[in-house]
Design a protein around this motif. Structure first.
Motif, PDB file in Angstrom:
ATOM      1  N   ILE A  11      40.434  41.552  94.470  1.00  0.00           N
ATOM      2  CA  ILE A  11      39.487  41.948  95.562  1.00  0.00           C
ATOM      3  C   ILE A  11      38.472  40.593  95.913  1.00  0.00           C
ATOM      4  CG2 ILE A  11      37.420  43.236  96.296  1.00  0.00           C
ATOM      5  CD1 ILE A  11      38.849  45.564  94.833  1.00  0.00           C
ATOM      6  N   GLY A  12      38.233  40.141  94.770  1.00  0.00           N
ATOM      7  CA  GLY A  12      37.458  38.798  94.800  1.00  0.00           C
ATOM      8  C   GLY A  12      38.071  37.590  95.414  1.00  0.00           C
ATOM      9  N   GLN A  13      39.451  37.745  95.403  1.00  0.00           N
ATOM     10  CA  GLN A  13      40.477  36.587  96.199  1.00  0.00           C
ATOM     11  C   GLN A  13      40.387  37.024  97.497  1.00  0.00           C
ATOM     12  OE1 GLN A  13      44.295  36.226  93.985  1.00  0.00           O
ATOM     13  NE2 GLN A  13      43.194  36.501  92.092  1.00  0.00           N
ATOM     14  N   PHE A  14      40.532  38.471  97.894  1.00  0.00           N
ATOM     15  CA  PHE A  14      40.398  38.842  99.234  1.00  0.00           C
ATOM     16  C   PHE A  14      39.416  38.044  99.892  1.00  0.00           C
ATOM     17  CE2 PHE A  14      43.163  42.711  98.074  1.00  0.00           C
ATOM     18  CZ  PHE A  14      44.614  41.965  98.206  1.00  0.00           C
ATOM     19  N   PHE A  15      38.179  38.364  99.116  1.00  0.00           N
ATOM     20  CA  PHE A  15      36.964  37.885  99.542  1.00  0.00           C
ATOM     21  C   PHE A  15      36.940  36.403 100.185  1.00  0.00           C
ATOM     22  CE2 PHE A  15      32.502  37.169  99.872  1.00  0.00           C
ATOM     23  CZ  PHE A  15      31.720  38.290 100.220  1.00  0.00           C
ATOM     24  N   VAL A  16      37.236  35.722  99.025  1.00  0.00           N
ATOM     25  CA  VAL A  16      37.369  34.292  99.290  1.00  0.00           C
ATOM     26  C   VAL A  16      38.323  33.996 100.674  1.00  0.00           C
ATOM     27  CG1 VAL A  16      37.750  32.034  98.360  1.00  0.00           C
ATOM     28  CG2 VAL A  16      36.413  33.640  97.107  1.00  0.00           C
TER      29      VAL A  16
END
Length: 311
Positions: A244-249
């Protein structure tokens, strides 16, 4: 990624299914109200907009200059210049292209979940959601096809998940991130009286439906997380949070498009993209436009820390 729990047999699966149905039922009242509003607010995209024969990118603003990806950086064109307006037009094409690519993936994921037994409580609204995303693509695609450029997506899809509970959480979390960021831009630009009426209309029409999508996305993401995350082992929860953090970035990264900078005529578009990403003004911009979304993810425990390198 493999999701595991203390009890992996048929009884445990039945228990998870019952908890998910209960969680979906708990938000179905909200979903029913959203469906009612979708029916009441339905707009025919082929009748709602009369497309101009042509537009003049050098004369009119099509994207708010203060939220362009080079604003506050050494690569920003001269303020209020014809070059800046042309750049803003390219940024509008990129923004609409991002929405086309994002909504294509979103429609595919929604269609695959229609009438799934554990999601029957929300199937009516999934139809509205799918229909509205298709309508948005008519607006965005119409702009890019008639006047601008349909920029390619550089987003590399993550591998499909074998575990359905993980795949559902990641799919709806990605939808939430994509739509939260886009809607923040829509709201700003729909109110910007400097913009060409066509740009304002498209942003306003998108926002009008997105207000419902954002409510739904938050409700379904929290329901799925609260149902499934306690059943996963710690490694799976950590990996889902990392994804989810990777999606965010990566969602933000696509706003800094080297292809746009090449069309603007910058000598080193890739370096310009990196410079813009790291510029303090752009870091502050991303934080400001991510605030509501990030507060939701942190307050629910879905994320435990800010995504690395986002700001």
């Amino acid at each position: 990624m493999t999701a595991t729990s203390a009890g992996g047999g048929s009884g445990a699966r039945a228990g998870r299914g019952a908890r998910l149905r209960a969680a979906i039922a708990a938000v179905s009242g909200t979903v029913d109200r959203l469906s009612e509003v979708s029916r009441a607010k339905y707009q025919n995209p082929y009748a709602a907009l009369s497309w101009p024969d042509s537009v003049d990118p050098g004369a009119d603003w099509f994207f708010t200059p203060e939220i362009t990806s080079l604003h506050g950086t050494p690569h920003q064109p001269e303020p209020d210049s014809e070059e800046f307006r042309r750049f803003a037009f390219l940024e509008a094409s990129n923004f609409f292209s991002l929405n086309i690519h994002g909504e294509k993936a979103l429609m595919e994921g929604l269609a695959s979940r229609l009438y799934r037994s554990d999601l029957l409580e929300i199937s009516d609204y999934l139809h509205h959601f799918l229909d509205e995303e298709n309508k948005h693509s008519v607006y965005f695609g119409g702009f890019c096809r008639r006047y601008g450029t349909l920029y390619r997506s550089r987003n590399i899809p993550f591998p499909a998940e074998g575990d359905r509970s993980v795949a559902d959480v990641l799919f709806f979390a990605k939808a939430l991130l994509f739509e939260e960021h886009a809607d923040a831009y829509n709201v700003h630009q729909a109110r910007d009286e400097r913009l060409h009426p066509l740009a304002r209309f498209i942003n306003q029409a998108h926002h009008a439906d997105e207000t419902r999508h954002l409510v739904f996305n938050r409700a379904i993401v929290q329901a799925l997380w609260d149902t499934h995350a306690p059943e996963w082992d710690a490694a799976t929860r950590d990996e889902v949070r990392d994804r989810i953090g990777q999606f965010f970035v990566t969602t933000w990264r696509e706003y800094y498009n080297p292809d746009v900078y090449a069309d603007l005529g910058l000598a080193d578009p890739w370096q310009a993209a990196e410079d813009a990403w790291n510029a303090p003004s752009q870091r502050a911009h991303r934080r400001n436009y991510s605030d509501r979304c990030l507060r939701f993810l942190l307050s629910t425990g879905i994320l435990q820390k800010e995504p690395a390198d986002a700001f």
